[in-house]
Design a protein around this motif. Structure first.
Motif, PDB file in Angstrom:
ATOM      1  N   LYS A  53      46.289  -3.686  66.144  1.00 26.68           N
ATOM      2  CA  LYS A  53      44.862  -3.374  66.100  1.00 26.68           C
ATOM      3  C   LYS A  53      44.471  -2.317  67.123  1.00 26.68           C
ATOM      4  N   GLU A  54      45.323  -2.053  68.088  1.00 26.43           N
ATOM      5  CA  GLU A  54      44.986  -1.138  69.187  1.00 26.43           C
ATOM      6  C   GLU A  54      45.559   0.254  68.994  1.00 26.43           C
ATOM      7  N   GLN A  55      45.950   0.596  67.735  1.00 18.09           N
ATOM      8  CA  GLN A  55      46.558   1.899  67.474  1.00 18.09           C
ATOM      9  C   GLN A  55      46.011   2.493  66.184  1.00 18.09           C
ATOM     10  N   ARG A  56      46.003   3.820  66.140  1.00 21.63           N
ATOM     11  CA  ARG A  56      45.754   4.563  64.909  1.00 21.63           C
ATOM     12  C   ARG A  56      46.768   5.702  64.832  1.00 21.63           C
ATOM     13  N   LYS A  57      47.280   5.974  63.625  1.00 18.92           N
ATOM     14  CA  LYS A  57      48.342   6.966  63.483  1.00 18.92           C
ATOM     15  C   LYS A  57      48.255   7.659  62.125  1.00 18.92           C
ATOM     16  N   SER A  58      49.032   8.718  61.996  1.00 12.92           N
ATOM     17  CA  SER A  58      49.216   9.394  60.716  1.00 12.92           C
ATOM     18  C   SER A  58      50.125   8.542  59.829  1.00 12.92           C
ATOM     19  N   PRO A  59      50.235   8.849  58.540  1.00  6.70           N
ATOM     20  CA  PRO A  59      51.169   8.087  57.685  1.00  6.70           C
ATOM     21  C   PRO A  59      52.589   8.119  58.217  1.00  6.70           C
ATOM     22  N   PRO A  97      40.381  13.885  59.744  1.00  2.74           N
ATOM     23  CA  PRO A  97      40.806  15.279  59.627  1.00  2.74           C
ATOM     24  C   PRO A  97      40.656  16.068  60.924  1.00  2.74           C
ATOM     25  N   ALA A  98      39.568  15.857  61.631  1.00  2.00           N
ATOM     26  CA  ALA A  98      39.351  16.589  62.882  1.00  2.00           C
ATOM     27  C   ALA A  98      40.387  16.225  63.936  1.00  2.00           C
ATOM     28  N   GLU A  99      40.958  15.017  63.847  1.00  2.00           N
ATOM     29  CA  GLU A  99      41.921  14.575  64.847  1.00  2.00           C
ATOM     30  C   GLU A  99      43.327  15.123  64.599  1.00  2.00           C
ATOM     31  N   THR A 100      43.615  15.543  63.380  1.00  2.00           N
ATOM     32  CA  THR A 100      44.926  16.142  63.107  1.00  2.00           C
ATOM     33  C   THR A 100      44.893  17.657  63.209  1.00  2.00           C
ATOM     34  N   ALA A 101      43.704  18.235  63.232  1.00  2.00           N
ATOM     35  CA  ALA A 101      43.580  19.695  63.293  1.00  2.00           C
ATOM     36  C   ALA A 101      44.264  20.218  64.550  1.00  2.00           C
ATOM     37  N   GLN A 137      48.349  10.322  67.573  1.00  2.00           N
ATOM     38  CA  GLN A 137      48.176   8.871  67.635  1.00  2.00           C
ATOM     39  C   GLN A 137      47.029   8.570  68.585  1.00  2.00           C
ATOM     40  N   ARG A 138      46.403   7.438  68.386  1.00  2.00           N
ATOM     41  CA  ARG A 138      45.287   7.010  69.220  1.00  2.00           C
ATOM     42  C   ARG A 138      45.555   5.569  69.639  1.00  2.00           C
ATOM     43  N   ARG A 139      45.289   5.283  70.923  1.00  2.00           N
ATOM     44  CA  ARG A 139      45.566   3.958  71.480  1.00  2.00           C
ATOM     45  C   ARG A 139      44.507   3.590  72.513  1.00  2.00           C
ATOM     46  N   THR A 140      44.386   2.289  72.761  1.00  2.00           N
ATOM     47  CA  THR A 140      43.596   1.840  73.899  1.00  2.00           C
ATOM     48  C   THR A 140      44.374   2.136  75.179  1.00  2.00           C
ATOM     49  N   GLU A 141      43.709   2.050  76.325  1.00  2.00           N
ATOM     50  CA  GLU A 141      44.400   2.310  77.586  1.00  2.00           C
ATOM     51  C   GLU A 141      45.512   1.286  77.816  1.00  2.00           C
ATOM     52  N   ASP A 142      45.252   0.018  77.475  1.00  2.00           N
ATOM     53  CA  ASP A 142      46.300  -0.997  77.607  1.00  2.00           C
ATOM     54  C   ASP A 142      47.498  -0.655  76.737  1.00  2.00           C
TER      55      ASP A 142
END
Length: 521
Positions: A53-59, A97-101, A137-142
């Protein structure tokens, strides 16, 4: 209508099943995530899984995570269930889209991008992989902190690679790198919140495109996409600038509402497309490349065939002066087109790919041509040339890799283009006011880059350059007993091109195999 059945099974995986129209079966993503991941990841009060739950990523990022779970922790999952889990995670915890640009080159496997990361990212992360891999990739600080722990535990030599003997590496990682990453690439962003709520573009329909094939050059065509969800069915027709027609067919998965990933057969060869649909759904951009040799490919640009006037490209994009040529203005909803510049006129014949017209430039014509049609425009889309003042090699620096010979790592070839230029107002080549013509036919060769390369006979051993196509095919992997110390067939080469009495020069490093080739390097 979608029917739901609780606790069904598919390919050995239990969970909620979705029965789609036509009898197709798909697993519910949330149930699939729970069934495959909850054995190791704790569930909170909302039902979300820890770490996940603490991550976001590309495929590609989510695929790499699942593969790592399989390799390191023995996770068992069937191929189709894995595909659906990547789909679910990308759709619900992907990147806007703005985050992969600015970082899509690494997803598109673009072979000739040279990163120059500075500061902490360059010192701590880019010694082993691209800076783009971090940025996608996007993550929380932890979670960024846990990421440090994972690296140290899995690759203990990391501390030496990060110059741990000369500084307090772990302290820097904790107190400087983690806060930097948490601020630069946080889990929650306005871009993602906005994209998650936005209406997503529809991939289905017809598209008109322009691209380049490694051995055939500039090309254009149409793609028809059918289906309601991944995997979509793709079919179409591709025409080269020389008039050769090739059939296209395959499947495409659409992730996060815009991430287009397709495997296609084009004229009997397997290609991969890594593209992005624009937020308004009107265009497609990215890269298409050979499935087995991702270094050989070209940019891909497309417009939706919805009747709105749009110009994608002109094929061919360069025309020799003094010769009649048919140029295809690739686009949709164009009708008659207008040319302005060194060629001035209007007309053409509409076809499935836009509008085609015959042009006969004067023998001494030199200049750029802009195209307009029904409000759509493409400035300097065509170049007519009677001469070339200077030549540049693109890319100016490239890397090829030896391979094959029964080993598990294949060869990595390199492809070059000769780009013609006219001198600008100062009359001097190689200055800022030079005018780019575009790719021109050239003859190709290689030479030793320096005295050491000549002494080691790199030209003899490193591979062969196709004199017409500008494709360098590296030699088989070593060791080679004919070379000093039985070394590999590596080399340091000059890449030479000649066209119209002028020449250009680039550099090619031929190096050893890439043993680890993940989707995001």
């Amino acid at each position: 209508m979608i029917k739901r059945l609780r606790k069904g099974t598919l390919a050995g995986v239990t969970g909620l099943l979705l029965f789609l129209p036509g009898g197709a079966v798909a697993l519910d993503g949330a149930a699939l995530l729970e069934d495959n991941c909850a054995g190791c990841h704790e569930t909170d009060n909302s039902g979300a899984l820890s770490r996940v739950k603490e991550q976001r990523k590309s495929p590609e990022g989510w695929l790499m995570t699942i593969v790592r779970m399989r390799l390191f922790y023995g996770m068992k999952i069937e191929a189709d269930a894995q595909r659906q889990l990547v789909q679910y995670l990308s759709d619900t915890q992907g990147l806007a889209p703005a985050e992969t640009a600015g970082f899509r080159y690494i997803l598109e496997q673009e072979p000739s991008v040279i990163e120059e990361p500075e500061g902490l990212l360059g010192e701590m992360c880019s010694r082993c992989h691209s800076a783009a891999r971090v940025a996608l990739q996007r993550r929380t600080e932890d979670e960024w902190n846990y990421h440090i722990d994972f690296h140290v535990g899995q690759w203990p030599t990391l501390e030496y690679q990060a110059l741990a003997r000369d500084r307090e590496w772990l302290k820097i990682a904790r107190e400087e790198v983690v806060p930097f990453l948490a601020e630069q690439y946080p889990l929650e962003t306005d871009a993602w919140a906005s994209w998650a709520k936005a209406e997503k573009p529809d991939a289905a329909g017809s598209w008109v495109f322009a691209t380049k094939l490694p051995e055939k050059g500039e090309a254009y065509g149409t793609l028809d996409v059918s289906g309601d969800a991944s995997p979509y069915t793709v079919s179409g027709t591709l025409l080269t600038a020389s008039g050769e027609e090739l059939a296209m067919s395959g499947q495409m998965n659409l992730y996060t509402g815009y991430e287009w990933r397709a495997n296609l057969n084009i004229g009997g060869e397997k290609y991969r497309q890594v593209l992005a649909i624009s937020e308004d759904g009107a265009s497609l951009t990215g890269r298409q490349f050979l499935h087995a040799e991702d270094s050989l490919g070209g940019a891909f640009k497309a417009a939706r065939s919805d009747g709105k006037a749009s110009i994608v490209a002109v094929v061919p994009s360069t025309v020799p002066a003094g010769k009649t040529a048919t140029v295809q203005v690739v686009g949709t909803g164009l009708g008659a087109v207008n040319l302005s510049g060194v060629l001035d006129g209007s007309g053409g014949t509409e076809n499935d790919f836009g509008t085609a017209l015959d042009v006969t430039p004067a023998a001494d014509a030199d200049g750029l041509v802009s195209v307009t049609a029904r409000g759509a425009s493409a400035g300097d889309a065509l170049a007519v040339y009677s001469h070339v003042d200077s030549l540049k090699i693109e890319p100016a620096f490239a890397v090829a890799r030896v391979g094959g010979g029964g080993g598990s790592a294949g060869k990595v070839p390199a492809r070059f283009e000769a780009i013609g230029y006219w001198n600008g107002a100062d009359g001097q080549p190689g200055t800022d006011d030079d005018v780019r013509i575009g790719a021109v036919p050239a003859s190709w060769s290689v030479a030793p880059f320096n005295e050491e390369a000549e002494h080691l006979e790199d030209v003899k051993y490193a591979g062969e350059m196709d004199g017409v196509l500008g494709i360098f095919n590296p030699a088989v992997a070593g060791p080679n007993p004919e070379r000093p110390f039985s070394t590999n067939n590596a080399g340091n080469l000059k890449v030479l091109a000649e066209s119209g009495g002028v020449s250009g020069e680039g550099q090619l490093i031929v190096t050893v195999q890439r043993w680890n080739n993940p989707p995001i390097r």
